[in-house]
Design a protein around this motif. Structure first.
Motif, PDB file in Angstrom:
ATOM      1  N   PHE A  55       0.576  -1.059   0.663  1.00 28.27           N
ATOM      2  CA  PHE A  55      -0.029  -0.113   0.473  1.00 28.27           C
ATOM      3  C   PHE A  55       1.175   1.334   0.111  1.00 28.27           C
ATOM      4  O   PHE A  55       0.798   2.622  -0.451  1.00 28.27           O
ATOM      5  CB  PHE A  55      -0.672  -0.032   1.341  1.00 28.27           C
ATOM      6  N   GLU A  56       2.094   1.662   0.829  1.00 27.83           N
ATOM      7  CA  GLU A  56       2.726   2.124   1.086  1.00 27.83           C
ATOM      8  C   GLU A  56       3.497   2.685  -0.471  1.00 27.83           C
ATOM      9  O   GLU A  56       4.174   4.109  -0.588  1.00 27.83           O
ATOM     10  CB  GLU A  56       3.942   2.206   1.734  1.00 27.83           C
ATOM     11  N   ARG A  57       2.923   1.718  -1.996  1.00 26.14           N
ATOM     12  CA  ARG A  57       3.596   2.196  -3.198  1.00 26.14           C
ATOM     13  C   ARG A  57       3.014   3.131  -4.071  1.00 26.14           C
ATOM     14  O   ARG A  57       3.112   3.622  -5.278  1.00 26.14           O
ATOM     15  CB  ARG A  57       4.473   1.293  -3.553  1.00 26.14           C
ATOM     16  N   HIS A  77       0.972   4.114  -9.148  1.00 26.90           N
ATOM     17  CA  HIS A  77       2.347   3.148  -8.119  1.00 26.90           C
ATOM     18  C   HIS A  77       3.562   4.039  -8.777  1.00 26.90           C
ATOM     19  O   HIS A  77       3.687   3.999  -9.834  1.00 26.90           O
ATOM     20  CB  HIS A  77       1.678   2.192  -9.030  1.00 26.90           C
ATOM     21  N   LEU A  78       4.385   3.973  -7.150  1.00 35.37           N
ATOM     22  CA  LEU A  78       5.121   4.841  -7.535  1.00 35.37           C
ATOM     23  C   LEU A  78       6.491   3.952  -7.839  1.00 35.37           C
ATOM     24  O   LEU A  78       7.448   4.390  -8.729  1.00 35.37           O
ATOM     25  CB  LEU A  78       5.962   4.642  -6.139  1.00 35.37           C
ATOM     26  N   ASP A  79       6.872   2.527  -7.998  1.00 37.15           N
ATOM     27  CA  ASP A  79       7.041   1.775  -9.378  1.00 37.15           C
ATOM     28  C   ASP A  79       6.902   1.335 -10.505  1.00 37.15           C
ATOM     29  O   ASP A  79       7.448   1.316 -11.477  1.00 37.15           O
ATOM     30  CB  ASP A  79       7.230  -0.240  -8.374  1.00 37.15           C
ATOM     31  N   TRP A  80       5.619   0.712 -10.506  1.00 38.38           N
ATOM     32  CA  TRP A  80       5.621   0.954 -12.060  1.00 38.38           C
ATOM     33  C   TRP A  80       5.027   2.254 -13.274  1.00 38.38           C
ATOM     34  O   TRP A  80       5.157   1.979 -14.233  1.00 38.38           O
ATOM     35  CB  TRP A  80       4.233   0.126 -12.247  1.00 38.38           C
ATOM     36  N   LYS A  81       5.194   3.549 -12.127  1.00 35.31           N
ATOM     37  CA  LYS A  81       5.464   4.848 -12.711  1.00 35.31           C
ATOM     38  C   LYS A  81       3.755   4.252 -13.675  1.00 35.31           C
ATOM     39  O   LYS A  81       3.278   5.382 -15.263  1.00 35.31           O
ATOM     40  CB  LYS A  81       5.978   4.789 -14.192  1.00 35.31           C
TER      41      LYS A  81
END
Length: 344
Positions: A55-57, A77-81
């Protein structure tokens, strides 16, 4: 209470969205986290291996809507952009029945993801509370589009056909997935205006939030519920429930209007529908062959007797003959016209 039928699928889920290095019975928890989640979400850990998303992402951007004990937010989503839609419980104090409704929806989406015209499941969050993560549909709902834009007929027919295909897929599962709240608000549109059927758990949320002005006490939307729904309180929903709703949805697509918009209250709608009345046919254009053809299908779908209604396979066969009259160029031009209209 009417709600989509429970689905238990033996199929291995699509692994899109699994976090890197995901392991464990729920697909993405280390041993300590898995044991904690098993206590908090026992049904999740013994069922399919859902993709687990931390959730934190997810960086919240805006709230898209609220229900009785859940809300939907747009997040990044910070990783998936990429942007996603996240349906979360409103409180961290988990009630088993509430979590089960959201979890049940995740199970249906996990199976429905195999259809191009059903919203897909990207994953679930377990902490700090249970949530399901889906693609963000940048063109919103079909209801919003019809309200804002005079959509060219070529695109309207493609969307109607895609809805019939998505519902055909759901009804062909074993056991079947019955939507029981099919309407323009629950049809989402991707960046190219392709249909994604959504909100399998919405009707139960509405009951819990006690929103009953346009919904029955059991939760399904009054304007789209068939007459047998009002006549038999013990009715078990059948595929013909969704077919009736699709008939009203076709009326929405043709007229761009709200069914029974002049009704004073839901009791009048119940009385009218059970006595054989339907949305206003005088709003249907009479100078187009394609509209006449779809109108005939629409009226068959909302037949008073369930046995007289077609299957979604038959609806798809009917609508492909209508949409095939438009070329790819016609549809592309329709999309361009809609995008221009939305900018104005």
């Amino acid at each position: 209470m009417l709600k989509p039928k429970e689905i238990i699928s033996p199929q291995t889920p699509n692994r899109r969205g699994y976090e890197t290095g995901a392991v464990g019975a729920v697909g993405g928890q280390e041993a300590d986290g898995l044991q904690s989640s098993a206590r908090k979400y026992p049904s999740v850990t013994v069922d399919q291996k859902f993709p687990i998303i931390q959730f934190e992402r997810l960086k919240e951007q805006s709230i898209l809507g609220r229900g009785g004990f859940a809300y939907v937010m747009k997040a990044r989503h910070l990783d998936w952009k990429q942007d996603v839609a996240v349906k979360c419980l409103l409180t961290r104090q988990i009630e088993g029945s509430e979590q089960e409704v959201l979890y049940s929806e995740a199970r249906k989406l996990n199976l429905g993801s195999r259809s191009d015209h059903v919203i897909s499941l990207l994953g679930v969050c377990l902490d700090p509370n249970f949530a399901i993560v889906m693609p963000y549909m940048e063109n919103g709902s079909l209801a919003g589009l019809l309200r804002d834009v005079d959509v060219p007929w070529a695109l309207r027919w493609r969307m109607a056909h895609e809805i019939s295909l998505g519902m055909t897929f759901l009804h062909c599962q074993n056991p079947q997935i019955l939507h029981c709240d099919l309407k323009a608000e629950n049809v989402l549109l991707d960046g190219d205006f392709h249909v994604k059927i959504s909100d399998f758990g919405l009707s139960k949320w509405k009951m819990r939030s006690r929103v009953v002005t346009q919904t029955s006490p059991e939760g399904s939307t009054i304007t789209h519920a068939p007459p047998e729904y009002f006549l038999d309180i013990n009715l078990v929903p059948t595929p013909m429930f969704d077919v009736y709703s699709f008939g009203v949805l076709l009326w929405e697509i043709i007229t761009r209007a709200e069914p029974y918009g002049n009704a004073m209250n839901s009791a009048l709608i119940r009385l009218a529908v059970t006595s054989g009345q339907r949305p206003d046919l005088t709003l249907i254009p009479t100078d187009r062959e394609d509209v006449t053809s779809v109108s005939q299908l629409m009226q068959t779908c909302w037949s008073q007797t369930p046995e007289d209604r077609p299957t979604f396979q038959a609806c798809a066969d009917h609508l492909i003959t209508v949409t095939s009259r438009s070329s790819k160029e016609d549809i592309l031009q329709a999309i361009i016209d809609v995008m221009k209209a939305r900018k104005n």
